[in-house]
Design an enzyme around this catalytic site. Structure first.
Site, PDB file in Angstrom:
ATOM      1  N   CYS A   2      38.534 -48.582 -10.219  1.00 41.88           N
ATOM      2  CA  CYS A   2      38.171 -47.262 -10.706  1.00 41.88           C
ATOM      3  C   CYS A   2      39.374 -46.355 -10.529  1.00 41.88           C
ATOM      4  CB  CYS A   2      36.980 -46.705  -9.930  1.00 41.88           C
ATOM      5  SG  CYS A   2      35.453 -47.657 -10.103  1.00 41.88           S
ATOM      6  N   GLY A  28      39.042 -47.576 -15.718  1.00 40.62           N
ATOM      7  CA  GLY A  28      37.599 -47.633 -15.884  1.00 40.62           C
ATOM      8  C   GLY A  28      37.156 -46.958 -17.157  1.00 40.62           C
ATOM      9  N   ASN A 101      37.121 -45.713  -5.126  1.00 34.51           N
ATOM     10  CA  ASN A 101      37.641 -46.895  -5.804  1.00 34.51           C
ATOM     11  C   ASN A 101      37.683 -48.032  -4.800  1.00 34.51           C
ATOM     12  OD1 ASN A 101      39.029 -48.777  -7.421  1.00 34.51           O
ATOM     13  ND2 ASN A 101      41.011 -47.965  -6.793  1.00 34.51           N
ATOM     14  N   GLY A 102      36.967 -49.113  -5.077  1.00 29.61           N
ATOM     15  CA  GLY A 102      36.977 -50.250  -4.169  1.00 29.61           C
ATOM     16  C   GLY A 102      35.599 -50.864  -4.022  1.00 29.61           C
ATOM     17  N   TYR A 257      48.194 -56.593 -13.348  1.00 31.73           N
ATOM     18  CA  TYR A 257      47.360 -56.201 -14.482  1.00 31.73           C
ATOM     19  C   TYR A 257      46.840 -54.770 -14.423  1.00 31.73           C
ATOM     20  CZ  TYR A 257      43.245 -56.061 -17.556  1.00 31.73           C
ATOM     21  OH  TYR A 257      42.323 -55.704 -18.499  1.00 31.73           O
TER      22      TYR A 257
END
Length: 501
Positions: A2, A28, A101-102, A257
């Protein structure tokens, strides 16, 4: 995966938050949200969709205030219901909103503790809401009418003591300021910076440095593992190490990526790391096939382009753009269902026949996860007239699921799980397949000017840095993440949303 952002400004921050989220949109595409604070009141807008679709002019006009946080989301498990869009909010203490985020690896234990000991209620299946309630409880037990930076840092220390997994967080304490913190292993990225205006200094916290760059902020640095930064509403910045035994082990897949190439992560240029990946691949090709017959190197847009260019340069082979990308189709990695992924590849890419006809083509991608996409792309290359189709992955074989916030699927959906390179090559239809070696990838990312000795490489080697991931846990996330479960959850949430309308 995210994207998060928080800003403490000197004027309305709604436009800056919006702009930052558009820069972080690659992290996201499922949902987006912004919350701002003004005069002790919160103004929130969040929904499913891209940033440009979630926020219309009428929404932006209501998002008033000089302090705010934002989030772009994609789901790692369960549904993509708008109920799980972030930021999340709790009213006690003070009124706290949080974006995360995570992924927490001990979320079941924490959920029980929150209910049985903290006497709090969690309303969604999101571990982000669990994390918010843990932070809120740890701040509440300080018992202060007006929290100081010491109270904030003590609350973050309490989060680190209770929460396991990978997490980068921004949270806004209504009327007081914004806090950002990072897990003790620094698995997920987070940076902060400042910019000078006529009214004074403004501060931003974000997932990637590129968000700061685009908005004219100067990067100060990454948060260290376990560190927190607290910026008060009047613009005072405080930092503190809040973890007992921090260890820098950032996720190496960010460089492969996830991140934009124009970002710096833990001092490492993502762009230069990808250049070095191409160099390492070229060296491996020359070791294994010094008399190779590659005519042209063609990247699979967009993430692999940097590595492919350097690969071609080192091999002394032509580099060509053989695929044209439709930029209005989302990233297939993020799409929740296998059927949706298969359908989207043909819509997303189209081959330029001139670059394939009668040639031995080396296709380069950043990684191979399920193998669905590359199989179709190889078939497209053959249909365009390629004589032989070779395939190169800038990353090693992905054999294990990710548990720290990337939607790597269950092991049986990973094409390389339990298979040799030759078997994978046969399944995807390549005449030759070459993977990056893990030591080479580690050297490519951590071997530049900034030395990083240890990374989270769990998707490649199965070594989970937090030390709490076992077969029982992996079996549970396999059940939660497989495409069938996700499709069922999507259908249920769609029905619920329909009834709620």
């Amino acid at each position: 995966m995210c994207g998060i952002v928080g800003i403490v400004g000197k004027s309305n921050v709604n436009q800056s938050l919006y702009d930052a989220l558009t820069v972080l949109q690659h992290r996201g595409q499922d949902a987006a949200g912004i919350v701002t604070s003004h005069g002790g009141r919160l103004f929130l807008r969040k929904d499913n969709g891209l940033v440009r679709d979630v926020f219309q002019q009428r929404h932006m006009q209501r998002l008033v205030g000089q302090v705010g946080i934002g989030h772009v989301r994609y789901p790692t498990a369960g549904s993509s219901s708008s109920a799980e869009a972030q930021p999340f909010y709790v009213n006690s203490p003070y009124g706290i909103t949080l974006a995360h985020n995570g992924n927490l690896t001990n979320v079941e234990q924490l959920s029980r503790e929150i209910y049985e000991s903290d006497l709090r209620h969690v309303n969604t299946n999101s571990d982000s809401e669990v994390l918010l309630n843990v932070f809120a409880h740890e701040l509440a037990v300080r018992g202060k009418l007006q929290p100081t930076e010491e109270d904030v840092f003590a609350a973050v220390a309490g989060v680190h003591a209770r929460c396991k997994g990978g997490y980068a967080v921004v949270a806004m304490i209504t009327g007081y300021g914004v806090v950002g913190f990072r897990d003790p292993y620094a698995i997920r990225p987070i940076v902060f910076g400042h910019r000078h205006t006529d009214e004074g200094v403004e501060y931003m916290i974000a997932s990637e440095s590129v968000a700061l760059d685009v908005l004219g902020f100067t990067l100060i640095r990454d948060l260290a593992p376990g560190e927190a930064v607290y910026i008060t509403e009047d613009g005072n910045l405080h930092t503190r190490q809040c973890a007992a035994n921090p260890q820098l082990s950032p996720c190496i897949f960010e460089h492969v990526y996830l991140a934009r190439p124009d970002s710096l992560m833990d001092g490492v240029s993502v762009y230069k790391a990808r250049l070095r990946m191409g160099e390492k691949l070229a060296e491996k090709i020359l070791r294994e096939r010094p008399d190779h017959d590659i005519d042209v190197v063609i990247p699979i847009p967009d993430t692999s382009r940097t590595s492919a260019l350097e690969l071609a340069n080192h091999l002394g082979v032509k580099f060509r753009e053989g695929f044209v990308k439709n930029r209005y189709i989302g990233r297939t990695f993020i799409m929740p269902g296998q059927a949706a992924r298969k359908k989207s590849v043909r819509q997303k890419l189209n081959a330029i026949e001139l670059e394939f006809r009668g040639k031995n083509v080396m296709l380069v991608d950043d990684s191979i996860v399920r193998g669905t996409t590359c199989k179709q792309i190889i078939q497209m290359a053959r249909e365009a007239g390629a004589k032989n189709v070779y395939f190169c992955s800038a990353a090693p074989a992905v054999r294990y699921p990710n548990v720290y916030g990337i939607d790597m699927p269950s092991p049986h959906e990973l094409i390389a799980h339990g298979r040799s390179t030759e078997q994978v090559a046969e399944l995807i239809g390549a005449d030759w397949l070459i993977y990056q070696d893990l030591p080479d990838l580690i050297d490519a990312v951590g071997g530049g000017k900034v030395k990083i000795e240890h990374f989270d490489c769990a998707v490649f080697d199965g070594q989970y840095v937090t030390g709490d991931v076992n077969e029982v846990y992996l079996n549970k996330i396999e059940q939660a993440r497989n495409d069938a479960s996700k499709a069922t959850a999507e259908a249920v949430s769609a029905i619920i949303d329909l009834h709620n309308d």
